[in-house]
Enzyme design. Structure first.
Site, PDB file in Angstrom:
ATOM      1  N   ASN A  69       0.836  -1.198   0.000  1.00 49.00           N
ATOM      2  CA  ASN A  69       0.000   0.000   0.000  1.00 49.00           C
ATOM      3  C   ASN A  69       0.869   1.246   0.000  1.00 49.00           C
ATOM      4  O   ASN A  69       1.970   1.270   0.566  1.00 49.00           O
ATOM      5  CB  ASN A  69      -1.023   0.005   1.153  1.00 49.00           C
ATOM      6  N   GLU A  83       0.384   5.168   0.771  1.00 45.02           N
ATOM      7  CA  GLU A  83      -0.529   6.199   1.287  1.00 45.02           C
ATOM      8  C   GLU A  83      -0.098   7.576   0.820  1.00 45.02           C
ATOM      9  O   GLU A  83       0.977   7.759   0.228  1.00 45.02           O
ATOM     10  CB  GLU A  83      -0.578   6.109   2.818  1.00 45.02           C
ATOM     11  N   CYS A 116      -4.252   0.746  -2.384  1.00 49.91           N
ATOM     12  CA  CYS A 116      -4.070  -0.508  -1.644  1.00 49.91           C
ATOM     13  C   CYS A 116      -3.006  -1.385  -2.306  1.00 49.91           C
ATOM     14  O   CYS A 116      -2.784  -1.328  -3.527  1.00 49.91           O
ATOM     15  CB  CYS A 116      -5.360  -1.309  -1.614  1.00 49.91           C
ATOM     16  N   GLU A 166      -3.114  -4.574  -2.960  1.00 46.20           N
ATOM     17  CA  GLU A 166      -3.639  -5.510  -3.968  1.00 46.20           C
ATOM     18  C   GLU A 166      -3.727  -4.840  -5.327  1.00 46.20           C
ATOM     19  O   GLU A 166      -3.368  -5.426  -6.349  1.00 46.20           O
ATOM     20  CB  GLU A 166      -5.037  -5.994  -3.569  1.00 46.20           C
ATOM     21  N   CYS A 190     -10.147  -5.093   0.389  1.00 46.08           N
ATOM     22  CA  CYS A 190     -11.303  -4.191   0.401  1.00 46.08           C
ATOM     23  C   CYS A 190     -12.151  -4.409  -0.861  1.00 46.08           C
ATOM     24  O   CYS A 190     -11.720  -5.055  -1.821  1.00 46.08           O
ATOM     25  CB  CYS A 190     -10.846  -2.734   0.501  1.00 46.08           C
ATOM     26  N   CYS A 249     -10.597  -3.423  -4.258  1.00 47.37           N
ATOM     27  CA  CYS A 249      -9.580  -4.368  -4.735  1.00 47.37           C
ATOM     28  C   CYS A 249     -10.232  -5.659  -5.227  1.00 47.37           C
ATOM     29  O   CYS A 249      -9.765  -6.258  -6.206  1.00 47.37           O
ATOM     30  CB  CYS A 249      -8.571  -4.664  -3.629  1.00 47.37           C
TER      31      CYS A 249
END
Ligand code: THU
Length: 172
Positions: free
Chosen positions: A58, A60, A69, A71, A100, A103
């Site tokens: 990930n 940010e 993310c 994934e 999530c 994803c």
């Protein structure tokens, strides 16, 4: 679902060691996670149908909504390298949290519902889900096709016939 026949999902042929290796790749990618705001470091790895593995973490951003993310970073790296079919995925999260919704949807673009997704916490055993389990009744490109028949619904029932005088007429 009645009325729509899906082709049977293609069998995913996995080399026996694929998931443990994939989890290792996800675990090392997690080491590169850039998560100064949440502190929630995630690593992911996907196996393409040609045997290549792509990893992601990930990333940010101070503008929180720009966070991506792990994934999706892995899937997009695979696609950017030319892959189009993913046959296995692994995710390592601090607590075994599953991918999530966004994803899951992005995975669904490039994988069958039978895609195995191993999810593990850094030191723990993995739990293996399928994409179909995590994203049932996925919306996909076939739904863009206006000729796809809609799910069959029962025909509308005729309005009940009124007996006796029309109550509205009585008020007139
Ligand atoms: N995160 C992922 O990388 N994958 C998921 O499926 C869920 C959440 C990241 C995004 C953000 O950097 C942090 O975890 C907390 O939401």
């Amino acid at each position: 679902m009645i009325g729509v026949t899906d082709p049977p999902p293609r069998k995913t042929v996995l080399p026996g060691a694929a998931l443990p290796d994939l989890i290792d790749r996800a675990r090392s990618a997690r080491g590169n996670a850039y998560a100064p705001f949440s502190g929630y470091a995630v690593g992911a790895a996907v196996l393409a149908d040609d045997g290549r593995v792509y990893a992601g973490c990930n990333v940010e951003n101070a503008v929180y909504g720009e966070t991506v993310c792990a994934e999706r970073v892995a899937v997009l790296a695979a696609v950017a390298a030319g892959a189009r079919r993913l046959v296995a995925a692994a995710v390592v999260t601090p607590n075994g949290g599953t991918p999530c919704g966004a994803c899951r949807q992005v995975l669904a673009e490039f994988a069958d519902p039978s895609l195995p997704i191993a999810v593990a916490a850094p030191g723990g055993a993995a739990r293996v889900y399928t994409l179909g389990e995590l994203l049932p009744h996925a919306w996909g490109r076939r739904d863009l096709d206006a000729t796809t028949p809609p799910p069959r619904t029962p025909p509308p029932r005729p309005a009940p016939r009124m007996r006796g005088p029309d109550p509205a007429a009585r008020r007139r």
